[in-house]
Design a protein around this motif. Structure first.
Motif, PDB file in Angstrom:
ATOM      1  N   ASN A   1      -6.465   8.155  -1.141  1.00 26.94           N
ATOM      2  CA  ASN A   1      -5.202   7.480  -0.848  1.00 26.94           C
ATOM      3  C   ASN A   1      -4.081   8.203  -1.594  1.00 26.94           C
ATOM      4  O   ASN A   1      -4.068   8.266  -2.829  1.00 26.94           O
ATOM      5  CB  ASN A   1      -5.261   6.016  -1.283  1.00 26.94           C
TER       6      ASN A   1
ATOM      7  N   LEU B   1      -0.932   7.377  -1.655  1.00 23.53           N
ATOM      8  CA  LEU B   1       0.104   6.480  -2.155  1.00 23.53           C
ATOM      9  C   LEU B   1      -0.300   5.835  -3.470  1.00 23.53           C
ATOM     10  O   LEU B   1       0.534   5.639  -4.368  1.00 23.53           O
ATOM     11  CB  LEU B   1       0.404   5.401  -1.108  1.00 23.53           C
TER      12      LEU B   1
ATOM     13  N   ASP C   1       0.542   6.284   8.131  1.00 26.37           N
ATOM     14  CA  ASP C   1       1.045   4.923   7.971  1.00 26.37           C
ATOM     15  C   ASP C   1       1.861   4.545   9.195  1.00 26.37           C
ATOM     16  O   ASP C   1       1.923   5.287  10.179  1.00 26.37           O
ATOM     17  CB  ASP C   1       1.866   4.815   6.678  1.00 26.37           C
TER      18      ASP C   1
ATOM     19  N   CYS D   1       3.717   8.900   8.574  1.00 27.67           N
ATOM     20  CA  CYS D   1       3.533   9.797   7.442  1.00 27.67           C
ATOM     21  C   CYS D   1       2.087   9.727   6.949  1.00 27.67           C
ATOM     22  O   CYS D   1       1.407   8.706   7.119  1.00 27.67           O
ATOM     23  CB  CYS D   1       4.474   9.407   6.297  1.00 27.67           C
ATOM     24  N   THR D   2       1.633  10.789   6.351  1.00 24.50           N
ATOM     25  CA  THR D   2       0.259  10.837   5.851  1.00 24.50           C
ATOM     26  C   THR D   2       0.130   9.924   4.643  1.00 24.50           C
ATOM     27  O   THR D   2       0.777  10.130   3.617  1.00 24.50           O
ATOM     28  CB  THR D   2      -0.136  12.277   5.461  1.00 24.50           C
ATOM     29  N   ALA D   3      -0.719   8.900   4.795  1.00 19.82           N
ATOM     30  CA  ALA D   3      -0.931   7.955   3.706  1.00 19.82           C
ATOM     31  C   ALA D   3      -2.219   8.260   2.947  1.00 19.82           C
ATOM     32  O   ALA D   3      -2.294   8.021   1.734  1.00 19.82           O
ATOM     33  CB  ALA D   3      -0.987   6.529   4.258  1.00 19.82           C
ATOM     34  N   SER D   4      -3.204   8.786   3.641  1.00 16.38           N
ATOM     35  CA  SER D   4      -4.476   9.099   2.985  1.00 16.38           C
ATOM     36  C   SER D   4      -5.238  10.112   3.833  1.00 16.38           C
ATOM     37  O   SER D   4      -4.829  10.448   4.950  1.00 16.38           O
ATOM     38  CB  SER D   4      -5.318   7.831   2.779  1.00 16.38           C
TER      39      SER D   4
END
Length: 480
Positions: free
Chosen positions: A117, A119, A198, A202-205
Protein backbone atom coordinates in the motif's frame (compact mmCIF):
# COMPACT_ATOMS: atom_id res chain seq x y z
CA UNK A 1 -8.42 -1.55 -0.76
CA UNK A 2 -8.34 -5.32 -1.25
CA UNK A 3 -6.29 -6.59 -4.16
CA UNK A 4 -8.19 -8.11 -7.07
CA UNK A 5 -6.20 -11.37 -6.77
CA UNK A 6 -4.90 -12.35 -3.35
CA UNK A 7 -3.85 -15.90 -2.48
CA UNK A 8 -5.90 -15.95 0.75
CA UNK A 9 -9.05 -14.54 -0.86
CA UNK A 10 -11.75 -17.24 -1.35
CA UNK A 11 -13.33 -17.82 -4.74
CA UNK A 12 -17.10 -17.26 -4.83
CA UNK A 13 -18.01 -20.62 -6.42
CA UNK A 14 -16.57 -24.11 -6.57
CA UNK A 15 -17.32 -26.95 -8.99
CA UNK A 16 -19.12 -30.10 -7.94
CA UNK A 17 -17.09 -32.65 -5.97
CA UNK A 18 -17.85 -35.49 -8.40
CA UNK A 19 -16.38 -33.53 -11.32
CA UNK A 20 -13.26 -32.64 -9.34
CA UNK A 21 -12.89 -36.24 -8.12
CA UNK A 22 -13.03 -37.45 -11.73
CA UNK A 23 -10.31 -34.97 -12.70
CA UNK A 24 -8.14 -36.06 -9.78
CA UNK A 25 -8.56 -39.72 -10.73
CA UNK A 26 -7.62 -39.06 -14.35
CA UNK A 27 -4.63 -36.96 -13.29
CA UNK A 28 -3.32 -39.67 -10.96
CA UNK A 29 -3.76 -42.40 -13.56
CA UNK A 30 -1.91 -40.28 -16.10
CA UNK A 31 0.78 -39.57 -13.55
CA UNK A 32 1.19 -43.30 -12.95
CA UNK A 33 1.52 -43.96 -16.68
CA UNK A 34 4.15 -41.23 -17.09
CA UNK A 35 6.01 -42.48 -14.02
CA UNK A 36 6.06 -46.01 -15.49
CA UNK A 37 7.61 -44.66 -18.67
CA UNK A 38 10.13 -42.71 -16.58
CA UNK A 39 11.14 -45.81 -14.60
CA UNK A 40 11.50 -47.80 -17.81
CA UNK A 41 13.81 -45.24 -19.36
CA UNK A 42 15.90 -45.18 -16.18
CA UNK A 43 16.54 -48.94 -16.30
CA UNK A 44 17.95 -49.13 -19.82
CA UNK A 45 20.23 -46.91 -21.85
CA UNK A 46 21.77 -44.94 -18.98
CA UNK A 47 24.44 -43.69 -21.38
CA UNK A 48 22.07 -43.04 -24.29
CA UNK A 49 21.54 -39.25 -24.74
CA UNK A 50 18.12 -39.74 -26.30
CA UNK A 51 16.88 -41.85 -23.38
CA UNK A 52 18.27 -39.32 -20.90
CA UNK A 53 16.32 -36.61 -22.73
CA UNK A 54 13.14 -38.74 -22.63
CA UNK A 55 13.61 -39.37 -18.92
CA UNK A 56 14.09 -35.62 -18.28
CA UNK A 57 10.85 -34.88 -20.11
CA UNK A 58 9.07 -37.50 -18.02
CA UNK A 59 10.48 -35.96 -14.84
CA UNK A 60 9.19 -32.55 -15.89
CA UNK A 61 5.78 -33.99 -16.76
CA UNK A 62 5.60 -35.68 -13.32
CA UNK A 63 6.31 -32.33 -11.63
CA UNK A 64 3.43 -30.70 -13.53
CA UNK A 65 1.05 -33.58 -12.81
CA UNK A 66 1.93 -33.61 -9.10
CA UNK A 67 1.25 -29.88 -8.96
CA UNK A 68 -2.03 -30.33 -10.79
CA UNK A 69 -3.03 -33.05 -8.31
CA UNK A 70 -2.31 -30.70 -5.39
CA UNK A 71 -4.35 -27.90 -6.98
CA UNK A 72 -7.30 -30.17 -7.61
CA UNK A 73 -7.08 -31.44 -4.02
CA UNK A 74 -7.38 -27.89 -2.72
CA UNK A 75 -10.23 -27.25 -5.14
CA UNK A 76 -12.10 -30.30 -3.82
CA UNK A 77 -11.51 -29.25 -0.17
CA UNK A 78 -12.87 -25.77 -0.80
CA UNK A 79 -11.77 -22.53 0.85
CA UNK A 80 -10.37 -22.63 4.40
CA UNK A 81 -12.96 -21.92 7.07
CA UNK A 82 -12.80 -18.47 8.63
CA UNK A 83 -13.53 -17.41 12.16
CA UNK A 84 -16.16 -14.91 13.12
CA UNK A 85 -13.69 -12.03 12.77
CA UNK A 86 -12.83 -13.15 9.25
CA UNK A 87 -9.32 -14.39 10.04
CA UNK A 88 -8.06 -17.55 8.40
CA UNK A 89 -7.02 -20.41 10.71
CA UNK A 90 -3.36 -21.21 11.26
CA UNK A 91 -2.17 -23.53 8.48
CA UNK A 92 -0.29 -25.78 10.94
CA UNK A 93 -3.49 -26.61 12.83
CA UNK A 94 -5.82 -28.23 10.29
CA UNK A 95 -9.28 -29.09 11.47
CA UNK A 96 -10.90 -32.53 11.21
CA UNK A 97 -11.27 -33.62 7.60
CA UNK A 98 -8.92 -30.95 6.27
CA UNK A 99 -6.74 -31.87 3.31
CA UNK A 100 -3.19 -33.05 3.92
CA UNK A 101 -0.45 -30.45 3.89
CA UNK A 102 1.14 -29.87 0.49
CA UNK A 103 4.07 -32.18 -0.25
CA UNK A 104 7.52 -30.59 0.21
CA UNK A 105 8.41 -28.55 -2.84
CA UNK A 106 4.95 -28.79 -4.37
CA UNK A 107 3.60 -25.98 -6.49
CA UNK A 108 0.76 -25.37 -4.00
CA UNK A 109 3.29 -24.57 -1.28
CA UNK A 110 5.29 -22.40 -3.68
CA UNK A 111 2.71 -19.72 -4.54
CA UNK A 112 2.29 -16.64 -2.41
CA UNK A 113 0.91 -13.17 -2.78
CA UNK A 114 1.68 -9.69 -1.51
CA UNK A 115 0.26 -6.18 -1.54
CA UNK A 116 2.20 -3.00 -0.97
CA UNK A 117 0.00 0.00 0.00
CA UNK A 118 1.63 3.22 -1.19
CA UNK A 119 -0.62 5.45 0.90
CA UNK A 120 -0.18 3.80 4.30
CA UNK A 121 3.16 1.99 3.67
CA UNK A 122 1.45 -1.20 4.83
CA UNK A 123 2.67 -4.47 3.41
CA UNK A 124 0.61 -7.67 3.41
CA UNK A 125 2.17 -11.08 2.72
CA UNK A 126 0.44 -14.40 2.54
CA UNK A 127 1.67 -17.29 4.68
CA UNK A 128 3.13 -19.02 1.62
CA UNK A 129 5.24 -16.02 0.69
CA UNK A 130 7.13 -16.19 3.99
CA UNK A 131 7.95 -19.84 3.28
CA UNK A 132 9.09 -19.01 -0.26
CA UNK A 133 11.51 -16.35 0.99
CA UNK A 134 12.56 -18.49 3.98
CA UNK A 135 11.57 -15.61 6.24
CA UNK A 136 10.10 -15.89 9.73
CA UNK A 137 6.64 -14.26 9.95
CA UNK A 138 7.76 -12.47 13.09
CA UNK A 139 10.32 -10.55 11.03
CA UNK A 140 7.51 -9.00 9.02
CA UNK A 141 7.22 -8.61 5.25
CA UNK A 142 9.70 -6.81 3.04
CA UNK A 143 8.85 -3.37 1.72
CA UNK A 144 9.41 -2.49 -1.93
CA UNK A 145 12.61 -0.69 -0.91
CA UNK A 146 13.86 -3.74 1.02
CA UNK A 147 12.87 -6.35 -1.55
CA UNK A 148 15.93 -5.92 -3.85
CA UNK A 149 18.25 -6.63 -0.91
CA UNK A 150 17.42 -10.37 -1.05
CA UNK A 151 18.18 -10.57 -4.77
CA UNK A 152 21.60 -11.19 -6.27
CA UNK A 153 23.17 -7.99 -7.66
CA UNK A 154 22.63 -9.00 -11.28
CA UNK A 155 18.85 -9.38 -10.75
CA UNK A 156 18.24 -6.19 -8.76
CA UNK A 157 18.00 -3.86 -11.80
CA UNK A 158 15.35 -6.12 -13.34
CA UNK A 159 13.14 -6.02 -10.24
CA UNK A 160 13.60 -2.27 -9.88
CA UNK A 161 12.59 -1.72 -13.50
CA UNK A 162 9.49 -3.93 -13.18
CA UNK A 163 8.32 -2.17 -10.01
CA UNK A 164 9.00 1.29 -11.47
CA UNK A 165 7.08 0.49 -14.68
CA UNK A 166 4.17 -0.77 -12.60
CA UNK A 167 3.97 2.18 -10.19
CA UNK A 168 4.81 4.98 -12.62
CA UNK A 169 3.47 3.79 -15.98
CA UNK A 170 0.79 1.38 -14.76
CA UNK A 171 2.34 -1.57 -16.60
CA UNK A 172 1.66 -5.09 -15.34
CA UNK A 173 4.53 -7.03 -13.81
CA UNK A 174 5.58 -10.29 -15.43
CA UNK A 175 9.14 -11.44 -14.91
CA UNK A 176 11.52 -13.79 -13.11
CA UNK A 177 14.37 -13.23 -10.71
CA UNK A 178 16.36 -15.12 -8.10
CA UNK A 179 16.07 -14.82 -4.33
CA UNK A 180 18.86 -15.56 -1.85
CA UNK A 181 17.27 -17.19 1.20
CA UNK A 182 18.70 -16.98 4.73
CA UNK A 183 19.47 -20.73 4.60
CA UNK A 184 21.85 -20.09 1.69
CA UNK A 185 19.64 -21.58 -1.00
CA UNK A 186 18.78 -19.71 -4.18
CA UNK A 187 15.24 -19.90 -5.52
CA UNK A 188 13.81 -18.76 -8.84
CA UNK A 189 10.60 -16.73 -8.54
CA UNK A 190 8.09 -15.74 -11.20
CA UNK A 191 6.31 -12.51 -10.28
CA UNK A 192 3.04 -11.28 -11.77
CA UNK A 193 1.26 -8.16 -10.54
CA UNK A 194 -0.65 -5.00 -11.32
CA UNK A 195 -1.16 -1.52 -9.85
CA UNK A 196 -4.32 -0.98 -7.81
CA UNK A 197 -5.91 2.40 -8.59
CA UNK A 198 -7.94 4.57 -6.28
CA UNK A 199 -11.19 6.33 -7.20
CA UNK A 200 -9.23 9.12 -8.89
CA UNK A 201 -7.23 6.76 -11.06
CA UNK A 202 -4.01 7.14 -9.13
CA UNK A 203 -1.87 4.21 -8.05
CA UNK A 204 -2.78 3.40 -4.46
CA UNK A 205 -1.04 0.05 -4.09
CA UNK A 206 0.58 -2.77 -5.94
CA UNK A 207 -0.33 -6.44 -5.64
CA UNK A 208 1.61 -9.39 -6.90
CA UNK A 209 1.54 -13.16 -7.00
CA UNK A 210 4.95 -14.80 -6.65
CA UNK A 211 5.53 -18.38 -7.67
CA UNK A 212 8.58 -20.46 -6.83
CA UNK A 213 9.48 -22.03 -10.18
CA UNK A 214 12.88 -23.38 -9.12
CA UNK A 215 12.01 -27.05 -9.66
CA UNK A 216 10.21 -26.27 -12.89
CA UNK A 217 13.13 -24.32 -14.31
CA UNK A 218 15.56 -26.98 -13.14
CA UNK A 219 13.51 -29.61 -14.98
CA UNK A 220 13.37 -27.42 -18.08
CA UNK A 221 17.14 -26.91 -17.97
CA UNK A 222 17.63 -30.66 -17.68
CA UNK A 223 15.36 -31.21 -20.67
CA UNK A 224 17.28 -28.54 -22.59
CA UNK A 225 20.66 -30.06 -21.74
CA UNK A 226 19.59 -33.58 -22.65
CA UNK A 227 17.95 -32.32 -25.86
CA UNK A 228 21.20 -30.57 -26.79
CA UNK A 229 23.06 -33.76 -25.98
CA UNK A 230 20.77 -35.70 -28.32
CA UNK A 231 21.34 -33.15 -31.06
CA UNK A 232 25.11 -33.30 -30.59
CA UNK A 233 24.97 -37.09 -30.65
CA UNK A 234 22.89 -37.07 -33.82
CA UNK A 235 25.31 -34.60 -35.40
CA UNK A 236 28.25 -36.81 -34.46
CA UNK A 237 26.48 -39.89 -35.80
CA UNK A 238 25.68 -38.14 -39.10
CA UNK A 239 29.24 -36.86 -39.40
CA UNK A 240 30.76 -40.26 -38.62
CA UNK A 241 28.38 -41.94 -41.04
CA UNK A 242 29.32 -39.52 -43.81
CA UNK A 243 33.03 -40.01 -43.11
CA UNK A 244 32.62 -43.80 -43.03
CA UNK A 245 30.77 -43.73 -46.37
CA UNK A 246 33.40 -41.47 -47.93
CA UNK A 247 36.22 -43.70 -46.65
CA UNK A 248 34.47 -46.81 -47.90
CA UNK A 249 33.84 -45.29 -51.32
CA UNK A 250 37.46 -44.17 -51.51
CA UNK A 251 38.78 -47.66 -50.73
CA UNK A 252 36.40 -50.00 -52.56
CA UNK A 253 36.96 -50.22 -56.33
CA UNK A 254 34.58 -47.83 -58.16
CA UNK A 255 33.56 -50.25 -60.91
CA UNK A 256 30.76 -48.92 -63.13
CA UNK A 257 30.25 -52.39 -64.61
CA UNK A 258 32.21 -55.52 -65.48
CA UNK A 259 35.99 -55.57 -65.26
CA UNK A 260 38.19 -57.68 -67.55
CA UNK A 261 41.31 -59.09 -65.83
CA UNK A 262 43.79 -59.17 -67.37
CA UNK A 263 42.73 -56.73 -70.01
CA UNK A 264 44.46 -58.56 -72.86
CA UNK A 265 44.66 -62.18 -73.96
CA UNK A 266 42.47 -65.30 -73.77
CA UNK A 267 41.09 -66.82 -70.59
CA UNK A 268 40.56 -63.46 -68.86
CA UNK A 269 38.18 -63.11 -65.96
CA UNK A 270 34.98 -61.11 -66.36
CA UNK A 271 34.57 -59.58 -62.86
CA UNK A 272 31.75 -57.55 -61.30
CA UNK A 273 30.94 -56.68 -57.69
CA UNK A 274 28.35 -54.86 -55.61
CA UNK A 275 28.00 -53.53 -52.07
CA UNK A 276 24.63 -54.00 -50.35
CA UNK A 277 23.94 -51.89 -47.22
CA UNK A 278 22.09 -53.25 -44.20
CA UNK A 279 18.51 -52.36 -43.35
CA UNK A 280 19.92 -49.64 -41.07
CA UNK A 281 21.89 -47.11 -43.13
CA UNK A 282 23.91 -46.17 -40.02
CA UNK A 283 25.57 -49.60 -39.90
CA UNK A 284 28.40 -48.97 -42.34
CA UNK A 285 30.68 -51.91 -41.66
CA UNK A 286 34.07 -53.26 -42.61
CA UNK A 287 33.06 -55.35 -45.64
CA UNK A 288 35.33 -55.22 -48.66
CA UNK A 289 35.77 -56.68 -52.13
CA UNK A 290 38.61 -56.29 -54.57
CA UNK A 291 40.02 -57.65 -57.80
CA UNK A 292 43.31 -56.66 -59.41
CA UNK A 293 45.82 -57.86 -61.96
CA UNK A 294 49.11 -58.92 -60.39
CA UNK A 295 52.54 -58.21 -61.91
CA UNK A 296 53.00 -61.87 -62.98
CA UNK A 297 49.73 -61.84 -64.97
CA UNK A 298 47.65 -63.68 -62.38
CA UNK A 299 44.52 -62.14 -60.86
CA UNK A 300 43.68 -61.44 -57.20
CA UNK A 301 40.09 -61.86 -56.00
CA UNK A 302 39.19 -61.12 -52.38
CA UNK A 303 36.28 -60.37 -50.08
CA UNK A 304 36.27 -59.87 -46.33
CA UNK A 305 34.41 -58.53 -43.33
CA UNK A 306 35.64 -56.96 -40.10
CA UNK A 307 33.57 -56.72 -36.92
CA UNK A 308 32.16 -53.36 -35.91
CA UNK A 309 30.65 -50.43 -37.72
CA UNK A 310 31.39 -46.82 -38.52
CA UNK A 311 34.76 -45.14 -38.85
CA UNK A 312 36.72 -47.73 -36.75
CA UNK A 313 35.51 -50.58 -38.97
CA UNK A 314 36.00 -48.76 -42.27
CA UNK A 315 39.47 -47.47 -41.30
CA UNK A 316 40.51 -50.98 -40.22
CA UNK A 317 39.10 -52.31 -43.49
CA UNK A 318 41.17 -49.79 -45.44
CA UNK A 319 44.29 -50.88 -43.54
CA UNK A 320 43.62 -54.58 -44.17
CA UNK A 321 42.81 -54.13 -47.83
CA UNK A 322 45.92 -52.02 -48.38
CA UNK A 323 48.10 -54.65 -46.71
CA UNK A 324 46.43 -57.42 -48.67
CA UNK A 325 47.04 -55.67 -51.98
CA UNK A 326 50.68 -55.04 -51.12
CA UNK A 327 51.37 -58.64 -50.14
CA UNK A 328 49.57 -59.98 -53.21
CA UNK A 329 51.63 -57.74 -55.48
CA UNK A 330 54.75 -59.02 -53.69
CA UNK A 331 53.79 -62.57 -54.75
CA UNK A 332 52.84 -63.97 -51.33
CA UNK A 333 50.61 -67.04 -51.61
CA UNK A 334 47.01 -66.81 -50.30
CA UNK A 335 47.61 -69.10 -47.30
CA UNK A 336 50.68 -67.22 -46.09
CA UNK A 337 48.95 -63.95 -46.84
CA UNK A 338 46.13 -64.86 -44.43
CA UNK A 339 48.70 -65.52 -41.72
CA UNK A 340 50.26 -62.09 -42.17
CA UNK A 341 46.82 -60.44 -42.05
CA UNK A 342 46.13 -62.28 -38.80
CA UNK A 343 49.34 -60.88 -37.28
CA UNK A 344 48.48 -57.39 -38.54
CA UNK A 345 45.03 -57.47 -36.97
CA UNK A 346 46.43 -58.79 -33.69
CA UNK A 347 48.96 -55.95 -33.46
CA UNK A 348 46.55 -53.15 -34.38
CA UNK A 349 45.67 -50.49 -31.81
CA UNK A 350 41.97 -51.36 -32.01
CA UNK A 351 41.72 -55.16 -31.85
CA UNK A 352 38.98 -56.68 -33.94
CA UNK A 353 37.93 -59.94 -35.54
CA UNK A 354 37.57 -60.46 -39.23
CA UNK A 355 36.84 -63.06 -41.86
CA UNK A 356 38.47 -63.02 -45.26
CA UNK A 357 38.76 -64.93 -48.49
CA UNK A 358 41.78 -64.59 -50.79
CA UNK A 359 41.90 -66.18 -54.27
CA UNK A 360 44.59 -66.05 -56.93
CA UNK A 361 43.71 -67.19 -60.46
CA UNK A 362 46.25 -68.28 -63.07
CA UNK A 363 44.60 -68.07 -66.49
CA UNK A 364 47.48 -69.97 -68.09
CA UNK A 365 46.72 -73.10 -66.07
CA UNK A 366 43.12 -72.39 -65.01
CA UNK A 367 44.15 -73.01 -61.39
CA UNK A 368 42.48 -71.05 -58.59
CA UNK A 369 44.55 -71.06 -55.38
CA UNK A 370 42.66 -69.86 -52.35
CA UNK A 371 42.64 -69.61 -48.57
CA UNK A 372 40.05 -68.51 -46.07
CA UNK A 373 39.87 -67.17 -42.52
CA UNK A 374 36.53 -68.15 -41.03
CA UNK A 375 34.76 -67.03 -44.20
CA UNK A 376 32.03 -68.58 -46.38
CA UNK A 377 33.60 -70.66 -49.13
CA UNK A 378 33.39 -69.53 -52.77
CA UNK A 379 30.45 -70.95 -54.73
CA UNK A 380 31.25 -72.57 -58.07
CA UNK A 381 28.51 -72.65 -60.71
CA UNK A 382 28.99 -74.97 -63.67
CA UNK A 383 26.51 -76.44 -66.11
CA UNK A 384 23.41 -75.07 -64.39
CA UNK A 385 24.29 -76.31 -60.88
CA UNK A 386 26.22 -74.80 -58.01
CA UNK A 387 28.25 -76.05 -55.07
CA UNK A 388 30.52 -74.55 -52.39
CA UNK A 389 34.23 -75.36 -52.74
CA UNK A 390 35.60 -77.57 -49.94
CA UNK A 391 37.28 -75.07 -47.58
CA UNK A 392 40.85 -75.33 -46.33
CA UNK A 393 41.42 -74.86 -42.59
CA UNK A 394 41.49 -71.28 -41.35
CA UNK A 395 40.22 -69.47 -38.26
CA UNK A 396 38.96 -65.92 -37.95
CA UNK A 397 41.55 -63.20 -38.28
CA UNK A 398 42.55 -61.86 -34.87
CA UNK A 399 41.17 -64.88 -32.99
CA UNK A 400 44.44 -66.68 -32.24
CA UNK A 401 48.21 -66.24 -32.54
CA UNK A 402 50.62 -68.27 -34.63
CA UNK A 403 47.88 -69.80 -36.77
CA UNK A 404 48.70 -71.56 -40.04
CA UNK A 405 46.21 -71.10 -42.87
CA UNK A 406 45.93 -73.90 -45.39
CA UNK A 407 45.60 -73.34 -49.12
CA UNK A 408 43.62 -75.24 -51.72
CA UNK A 409 43.80 -75.42 -55.52
CA UNK A 410 40.89 -76.00 -57.90
CA UNK A 411 40.80 -76.02 -61.69
CA UNK A 412 38.24 -73.72 -63.30
CA UNK A 413 36.81 -74.20 -66.78
CA UNK A 414 35.68 -71.65 -69.37
CA UNK A 415 32.13 -70.56 -68.59
CA UNK A 416 32.40 -71.29 -64.87
CA UNK A 417 30.95 -68.67 -62.53
CA UNK A 418 32.67 -68.09 -59.19
CA UNK A 419 30.74 -66.23 -56.46
CA UNK A 420 32.54 -64.70 -53.47
CA UNK A 421 30.44 -63.02 -50.82
CA UNK A 422 30.36 -61.92 -47.19
CA UNK A 423 27.95 -63.68 -44.84
CA UNK A 424 25.68 -60.63 -44.46
CA UNK A 425 24.38 -61.23 -47.99
CA UNK A 426 22.15 -64.16 -47.12
CA UNK A 427 21.75 -63.72 -43.34
CA UNK A 428 18.36 -62.09 -42.87
CA UNK A 429 16.55 -60.86 -39.80
CA UNK A 430 14.12 -63.78 -40.00
CA UNK A 431 17.04 -66.25 -40.26
CA UNK A 432 15.22 -68.03 -43.11
CA UNK A 433 17.92 -67.73 -45.75
CA UNK A 434 21.44 -69.07 -46.22
CA UNK A 435 23.95 -70.14 -48.88
CA UNK A 436 21.27 -72.41 -50.35
CA UNK A 437 19.44 -69.33 -51.53
CA UNK A 438 22.47 -68.37 -53.61
CA UNK A 439 22.90 -71.90 -54.96
CA UNK A 440 19.30 -71.75 -56.11
CA UNK A 441 20.30 -69.07 -58.62
CA UNK A 442 22.29 -71.62 -60.69
CA UNK A 443 19.71 -71.94 -63.51
CA UNK A 444 19.56 -68.15 -63.85
CA UNK A 445 23.36 -67.83 -63.87
CA UNK A 446 23.48 -70.40 -66.68
CA UNK A 447 21.41 -68.09 -68.85
CA UNK A 448 23.60 -65.02 -68.26
CA UNK A 449 26.47 -63.95 -70.48
CA UNK A 450 28.41 -61.56 -68.22
CA UNK A 451 29.44 -61.26 -64.59
CA UNK A 452 27.47 -58.00 -64.39
CA UNK A 453 24.27 -59.85 -65.31
CA UNK A 454 25.01 -62.36 -62.54
CA UNK A 455 25.50 -59.54 -60.03
CA UNK A 456 22.25 -57.96 -61.19
CA UNK A 457 20.51 -61.28 -60.55
CA UNK A 458 21.92 -61.41 -57.00
CA UNK A 459 20.85 -57.82 -56.30
CA UNK A 460 17.34 -58.53 -57.60
CA UNK A 461 17.11 -61.52 -55.27
CA UNK A 462 18.74 -60.06 -52.16
CA UNK A 463 18.73 -56.29 -52.65
CA UNK A 464 15.40 -55.83 -50.87
CA UNK A 465 16.19 -58.30 -48.10
CA UNK A 466 16.18 -56.95 -44.54
CA UNK A 467 19.75 -57.86 -43.74
CA UNK A 468 21.19 -57.62 -40.25
CA UNK A 469 24.52 -56.45 -41.66
CA UNK A 470 25.94 -54.93 -44.81
CA UNK A 471 27.33 -57.28 -47.44
CA UNK A 472 29.51 -57.57 -50.54
CA UNK A 473 29.30 -59.91 -53.51
CA UNK A 474 31.98 -60.41 -56.15
CA UNK A 475 31.37 -62.59 -59.22
CA UNK A 476 33.99 -63.79 -61.70
CA UNK A 477 33.11 -65.50 -64.96
CA UNK A 478 35.87 -67.54 -66.60
CA UNK A 479 36.41 -66.57 -70.21
CA UNK A 480 37.26 -68.90 -73.08
Amino acid sequence: MPSPLFADRPAPRFPEHDAVDALIDRTRRLRGDVDAVRRGSAVIGEDDPQLRWQRALCDLAVIHLDDLDEHLGQLRAGPPARSADGAAPEPDLPGPGAPAAPRPGSLVGRVGSAEWNLLTDEVSWSEELYRIFGREPGAGPLSLDELPSVLPPEDQPLLTAMVTDCLVDGKPIDGEFHVLRPDGRTRTLHMMGEPVLDSEGCTASMWAVLRDVSELRRGERTVGRTRDSVRRREHIVRTEHRMAVELQEAVLPPWPGSLRLPQQGPGALDVAAHYLPSESSSLIGGDWYDAMELPDGRTLLTVGDLTGHGIPATSAMAMMLGALRGMAVAGIDPGALMGHLNQLLESSIQPALGSALCCRFDRATGILSWAQAGHPAPLLFRGGTGRPLPPPDGVLLGAASGVTYEQEDVRLLPGDVLVLHTDGLTRRSDRSAGPEALLGLAPRFARTRTAQECVRTVVEEFGGTERLDDACVLIARIGA
